[in-house]
Structures are given as structure tokens and as C-alpha cells.
Design a protein around this motif. Structure first.
Motif, PDB file in Angstrom:
ATOM      1  N   GLY A   1       0.790  -1.215   0.000  1.00 56.14           N
ATOM      2  CA  GLY A   1       0.000   0.000   0.000  1.00 56.14           C
ATOM      3  C   GLY A   1       0.825   1.268   0.000  1.00 56.14           C
ATOM      4  N   SER A   2       2.088   1.184  -0.441  1.00 55.53           N
ATOM      5  CA  SER A   2       2.972   2.346  -0.453  1.00 55.53           C
ATOM      6  C   SER A   2       3.808   2.322  -1.724  1.00 55.53           C
ATOM      7  CB  SER A   2       3.884   2.341   0.788  1.00 55.53           C
ATOM      8  OG  SER A   2       4.684   1.178   0.806  1.00 55.53           O
ATOM      9  N   MET A   3       4.566   3.409  -1.930  1.00 52.26           N
ATOM     10  CA  MET A   3       5.443   3.491  -3.087  1.00 52.26           C
ATOM     11  C   MET A   3       6.704   2.676  -2.816  1.00 52.26           C
ATOM     12  SD  MET A   3       3.847   5.372  -5.292  1.00 52.26           S
ATOM     13  CE  MET A   3       5.129   5.877  -6.432  1.00 52.26           C
ATOM     14  N   ASN A   4       6.956   1.690  -3.638  1.00 52.56           N
ATOM     15  CA  ASN A   4       8.131   0.839  -3.486  1.00 52.56           C
ATOM     16  C   ASN A   4       8.892   0.776  -4.801  1.00 52.56           C
ATOM     17  OD1 ASN A   4       8.054   0.080  -0.782  1.00 52.56           O
ATOM     18  ND2 ASN A   4       6.597  -1.555  -1.164  1.00 52.56           N
ATOM     19  N   THR A   5      10.178   0.505  -4.699  1.00 45.92           N
ATOM     20  CA  THR A   5      11.034   0.399  -5.872  1.00 45.92           C
ATOM     21  C   THR A   5      11.408  -1.057  -6.110  1.00 45.92           C
ATOM     22  OG1 THR A   5      12.847   0.991  -4.384  1.00 45.92           O
ATOM     23  CG2 THR A   5      11.958   2.735  -5.746  1.00 45.92           C
ATOM     24  N   LEU A   6      12.219  -1.281  -7.142  1.00 45.42           N
ATOM     25  CA  LEU A   6      12.501  -2.643  -7.583  1.00 45.42           C
ATOM     26  C   LEU A   6      13.219  -3.461  -6.522  1.00 45.42           C
ATOM     27  CD1 LEU A   6      13.625  -1.880 -11.250  1.00 45.42           C
ATOM     28  CD2 LEU A   6      11.418  -2.755 -10.476  1.00 45.42           C
ATOM     29  N   LEU A   7      14.348  -2.958  -6.046  1.00 40.48           N
ATOM     30  CA  LEU A   7      15.147  -3.730  -5.099  1.00 40.48           C
ATOM     31  C   LEU A   7      14.479  -3.841  -3.740  1.00 40.48           C
ATOM     32  CD1 LEU A   7      18.786  -2.564  -5.922  1.00 40.48           C
ATOM     33  CD2 LEU A   7      17.626  -4.679  -6.581  1.00 40.48           C
ATOM     34  N   SER A   8      13.670  -2.865  -3.357  1.00 37.31           N
ATOM     35  CA  SER A   8      12.963  -2.981  -2.076  1.00 37.31           C
ATOM     36  C   SER A   8      11.972  -4.136  -2.103  1.00 37.31           C
ATOM     37  CB  SER A   8      12.248  -1.667  -1.743  1.00 37.31           C
ATOM     38  OG  SER A   8      11.238  -1.389  -2.700  1.00 37.31           O
TER      39      SER A   8
END
Length: 258
Positions: free
Chosen positions: A118-125
Motif C-alpha cells: 500500500g505504499s510506493m516501493n522500488t525494484l530492489l525494495s
């Protein structure tokens, strides 16, 4: 007499269910939106039905009246949410490490809304988070979590939880350890990326005709992912250590509540 026993059993079952449901709703492992709500409710109900016969003989006093019962419900919900928060903080260490790496490599621009968190996440996260989940399941960690939750009724009996200064200090320590683990996970790759930035800066000074910004973006991605691939076995060991500390933190949290 039988009616009184039934009422006491139902009361204990409801309080046990409140703690179970609060833990399942807040723990990072069980609270994934991809898991249907009916499955979460069913898991909480089954665990409560299995645990209530074990808890019932140890219950010496039940809440009397509406206000005491309401306070008991809030207390059990707080215990379940606290246990789930400890688990979530430890799991978030991997996610924060991935976000730090994405910022250094340049993947931060690819951040998208992750429906699982439910949040903004990036590839490696996302990669680190799911890697942690796989390792956790491989280490039989989900069973360890359930055992810790069952033992919580022995360490923190129903209606006996209390908050003190030790709990506050423990939560602060877990929060700071989360950042420390995140930095430890991403530190080797960040060090290589800093050296890469310095090298590109020197190249830009010696060869001004080169477009360093255009050259540096794919170079940092290649360097970061290459170092990450080489260090992944060592990072896996660090992830396992992180998950082992989860059980210790849960035990300390329950002792603090008692």
C-alpha cells in the motif's frame, strides 16, 4: 453451573481471538493484501479455538462488567498489535535497505504503487522483501511465529498486560536496529557506488567532452547489480541473522508486557 462455565469459556475464547486477530492483521507475514480477508479471519479463528483450551485452566479472574470487558478487549488488541509491529519492523529492514540501494543506483525513479504494502516501493525494495519472506518460510519461521504467539498467553496472561518504560526503550531499540540492519545490508554496494561516482567525476574532469550523466546512469546500474549478485550469498546470511533476532525481540517484548 454449566451455563456459567460456557459463558466463561466464550469470554476467554473471545479475548484470545482478539489477540490472534490483531496479530494476524498487523504482522507483515500474514497481513499481505494478497491474502483474502476470509483466510485471515479463518486462521485467527482456528488458532483461537486451538489455544483457548490451553489458556482456560490458567485464567483465574475474568472481567466483570461492560467497562472492564472493554478495557480487556483493548488490552488484548494492543498486545496483538504490538507483537505484529515488532515483526513488521524487522521485515521492513530489508525493504529500507532496498530503497537505499535503489536511490543510489538510480532505480528510485521507477517507484510505483505496490498493492501488497500500500505504499510506493522500488525494484530492489520489493526484491529484498520477498527474498526475506522466502528465507523466513524456508527457516520454518511462520511456525516459530505461531509458537511465539501461543507462548504469549503464558508469558502475558489474559487481562494482565501493562506498558512500562522498558517497553518504550525496547521499541526504540528495535526501531534503531531496523535502520542499522538496513545500512549493514546495503553498505557494501553503496561503497562501490560511491567509488563509481568518484571515478566518473575524475573522468568528467579529465575528459569534459564525455557526457558523464548519460554514461553514468547505465554504469551505476551495472556496477550496483553486479556487486549485489556477488554479495547476495553473504546478504542471505545477514537476512537469516535478522530473522533470528526477531524471535529474541518478540520474547523481550512479551516479558516487558508481563
Amino acid at each position: 453451573m454449566q451455563g456459567v462455565l460456557d459463558l466463561a469459556y466464550i469470554t476467554v475464547f473471545f479475548l484470545v481471538l482478539i489477540r490472534m486477530a490483531s496479530f494476524v492483521a498487523s504482522c507483515a507475514l500474514f497481513s499481505l493484501p494478497g491474502i483474502p480477508a476470509l483466510v485471515k479471519a479463518g486462521l485467527s479463528f482456528i488458532l483461537a479455538a486451538l489455544v483457548t483450551p490451553l489458556v482456560m485452566p490458567a485464567v483465574t479472574e475474568l472481567p466483570q462488567g461492560v467497562w472492564e470487558f472493554a478495557l480487556a478487549v483493548l488490552g488484548e488488541a494492543g498486545v496483538g498489535l504490538g507483537l505484529g509491529l515488532v515483526c513488521t519492523l524487522v521485515f521492513n529492514a530489508a525493504r529500507m535497505a532496498g530503497q537505499l540501494l535503489d536511490f543510489q543506483i538510480g532505480f528510485a525513479m521507477s517507484a510505483v504503487m505496490d498493492p501488497l504494502s500500500g505504499s510506493m516501493n522500488t525494484l530492489l525494495s520489493r526484491f529484498f522483501f520477498f527474498l526475506t519472506l522466502v528465507l523466513f518460510m524456508n527457516m520454518d519461521g511462520h511456525h516459530a511465529l505461531i509458537r511465539a504467539l501461543v507462548n504469549s498467553y503464558r508469558l502475558v496472561p489474559l487481562t494482565s498486560a501493562g506498558i512500562n518504560g522498558e517497553i518504550t526503550l525496547l521499541m526504540i531499540r528495535i526501531f534503531t536496529d531496523t535502520f542499522a540492519l538496513a545500512v549493514q545490508i546495503c553498505a557494501p554496494v553503496v561503497a562501490v557506488l560511491v567509488i563509481t561516482d568518484l571515478a566518473m567525476g575524475l573522468i568528467g574532469k579529465t575528459a569534459p567532452q564525455l557526457n558523464i550523466f548519460q554514461l553514468g546512469f547505465p554504469l551505476k546500474i551495472a556496477a550496483g547489480l553486479s556487486v549485489l549478485a556477488v554479495l547476495l550469498p553473504a546478504l542471505t546470511s545477514l537476512f537469516k541473522y535478522m530473522l533470528e533476532t526477531l524471535q529474541k525481540d518478540l520474547l523481550l517484548f512479551m516479558k516487558g508486557l508481563a
